[in-house]
Design a protein around this motif. Structure first.
Motif, PDB file in Angstrom:
ATOM      1  N   ALA A  18      46.842  36.258  27.369  1.00  0.00           N
ATOM      2  CA  ALA A  18      46.008  37.417  27.696  1.00  0.00           C
ATOM      3  C   ALA A  18      46.863  38.668  27.839  1.00  0.00           C
ATOM      4  CB  ALA A  18      45.219  37.162  28.979  1.00  0.00           C
ATOM      5  N   LEU A  19      48.057  38.507  28.395  1.00  0.00           N
ATOM      6  CA  LEU A  19      48.936  39.657  28.606  1.00  0.00           C
ATOM      7  C   LEU A  19      49.607  40.122  27.316  1.00  0.00           C
ATOM      8  CD1 LEU A  19      50.480  38.603  32.005  1.00  0.00           C
ATOM      9  CD2 LEU A  19      48.923  40.523  31.601  1.00  0.00           C
ATOM     10  N   GLU A  21      48.032  41.055  24.835  1.00  0.00           N
ATOM     11  CA  GLU A  21      47.134  42.083  24.297  1.00  0.00           C
ATOM     12  C   GLU A  21      46.925  43.270  25.228  1.00  0.00           C
ATOM     13  OE1 GLU A  21      43.569  39.926  23.464  1.00  0.00           O
ATOM     14  OE2 GLU A  21      44.609  38.490  22.185  1.00  0.00           O
ATOM     15  N   ARG A  22      47.430  43.181  26.451  1.00  0.00           N
ATOM     16  CA  ARG A  22      47.197  44.261  27.417  1.00  0.00           C
ATOM     17  C   ARG A  22      48.290  44.269  28.480  1.00  0.00           C
ATOM     18  NH1 ARG A  22      42.386  40.925  27.797  1.00  0.00           N
ATOM     19  NH2 ARG A  22      42.659  39.408  29.426  1.00  0.00           N
ATOM     20  N   ASP A  23      48.342  45.360  29.233  1.00  0.00           N
ATOM     21  CA  ASP A  23      49.371  45.515  30.264  1.00  0.00           C
ATOM     22  C   ASP A  23      49.031  44.820  31.577  1.00  0.00           C
ATOM     23  OD1 ASP A  23      50.964  47.008  28.581  1.00  0.00           O
ATOM     24  OD2 ASP A  23      50.233  48.935  29.334  1.00  0.00           O
ATOM     25  N   TYR A  24      47.750  44.725  31.894  1.00  0.00           N
ATOM     26  CA  TYR A  24      47.308  44.153  33.162  1.00  0.00           C
ATOM     27  C   TYR A  24      46.203  43.139  32.899  1.00  0.00           C
ATOM     28  CZ  TYR A  24      49.962  48.043  35.025  1.00  0.00           C
ATOM     29  OH  TYR A  24      50.972  48.915  35.318  1.00  0.00           O
ATOM     30  N   GLY A  27      41.987  44.508  31.501  1.00  0.00           N
ATOM     31  CA  GLY A  27      42.185  45.604  30.563  1.00  0.00           C
ATOM     32  C   GLY A  27      43.554  46.225  30.758  1.00  0.00           C
ATOM     33  N   ASN A  28      43.622  47.523  30.690  1.00  0.00           N
ATOM     34  CA  ASN A  28      44.890  48.217  30.902  1.00  0.00           C
ATOM     35  C   ASN A  28      44.904  48.969  32.219  1.00  0.00           C
ATOM     36  OD1 ASN A  28      46.572  47.501  28.746  1.00  0.00           O
ATOM     37  ND2 ASN A  28      45.338  48.736  27.360  1.00  0.00           N
ATOM     38  N   SER A  29      44.132  48.466  33.180  1.00  0.00           N
ATOM     39  CA  SER A  29      44.082  49.090  34.498  1.00  0.00           C
ATOM     40  C   SER A  29      44.613  48.128  35.544  1.00  0.00           C
ATOM     41  CB  SER A  29      42.634  49.461  34.857  1.00  0.00           C
ATOM     42  OG  SER A  29      42.125  50.380  33.938  1.00  0.00           O
ATOM     43  N   ASP A  34      45.900  41.796  39.631  1.00  0.00           N
ATOM     44  CA  ASP A  34      47.337  41.868  39.367  1.00  0.00           C
ATOM     45  C   ASP A  34      48.149  41.627  40.637  1.00  0.00           C
ATOM     46  OD1 ASP A  34      47.185  42.656  36.519  1.00  0.00           O
ATOM     47  OD2 ASP A  34      46.195  44.420  37.377  1.00  0.00           O
ATOM     48  N   ASN A  58      56.029  36.946  28.215  1.00  0.00           N
ATOM     49  CA  ASN A  58      55.049  37.936  28.681  1.00  0.00           C
ATOM     50  C   ASN A  58      54.917  37.911  30.195  1.00  0.00           C
ATOM     51  OD1 ASN A  58      54.454  38.740  26.087  1.00  0.00           O
ATOM     52  ND2 ASN A  58      52.639  37.475  25.912  1.00  0.00           N
ATOM     53  N   TYR A  62      55.515  41.128  32.484  1.00  0.00           N
ATOM     54  CA  TYR A  62      54.395  41.537  33.342  1.00  0.00           C
ATOM     55  C   TYR A  62      54.857  41.684  34.793  1.00  0.00           C
ATOM     56  CZ  TYR A  62      50.012  40.742  35.971  1.00  0.00           C
ATOM     57  OH  TYR A  62      48.955  40.807  36.844  1.00  0.00           O
TER      58      TYR A  62
END
Length: 119
Positions: A18-19, A21-24, A27-29, A34, A58, A62
């Motif tokens: 999952a990470l 594809e995104r930073d958090y 989504g990316n929030s 987190d 990842n 992260y």
């Protein structure tokens, strides 16, 4: 323990995917998810799950991203200094609006039985 290790690796593999594809996690929030996951990953790292971090980069990236956040750095600094955000212990424990009320904490008189490992 091999079954537990394989399940942990399976779950961490899902999170790592999952990470990718995104930073958090949401989504990316940055979110409370987190913060919660940071505790899980820190515990894994402290208990010797280095092979998981090596095989799933990842997760390490992260965790480093979470550690780099300014709020995380401030929390670490406060923890090292014993800073309570300007409140002394008595102020933090005193709740005048609850004085004179009975405790809402439920206590059981029966001791907890130890869990038996699955057979």
């Amino acid at each position: 323990m091999p079954r537990i290790s394989s399940e942990v690796k399976n779950h961490f593999g899902y999170i790592s995917g999952a990470l990718a594809e995104r930073d958090y996690l949401v989504g990316n929030s940055f979110s409370a998810a987190d913060i919660q996951m940071s505790f899980v990953l820190e515990a894994a790292r402290l208990t010797g799950a280095q092979e998981v971090f090596q095989s799933l980069p990842n997760l390490g990236t992260y965790l480093e991203r979470l550690h780099a956040r300014p709020a995380h750095q401030r929390a670490l600094q406060r923890g090292r200094l014993g800073d309570t955000g300007g409140q002394d212990k008595r102020q933090r424990l005193t709740r005048p609006h609850l004085e004179g009320r009975p405790s809402q904490v439920h206590r059981t008189s029966a001791p907890l039985e130890p869990l038996e490992p699955p057979g």
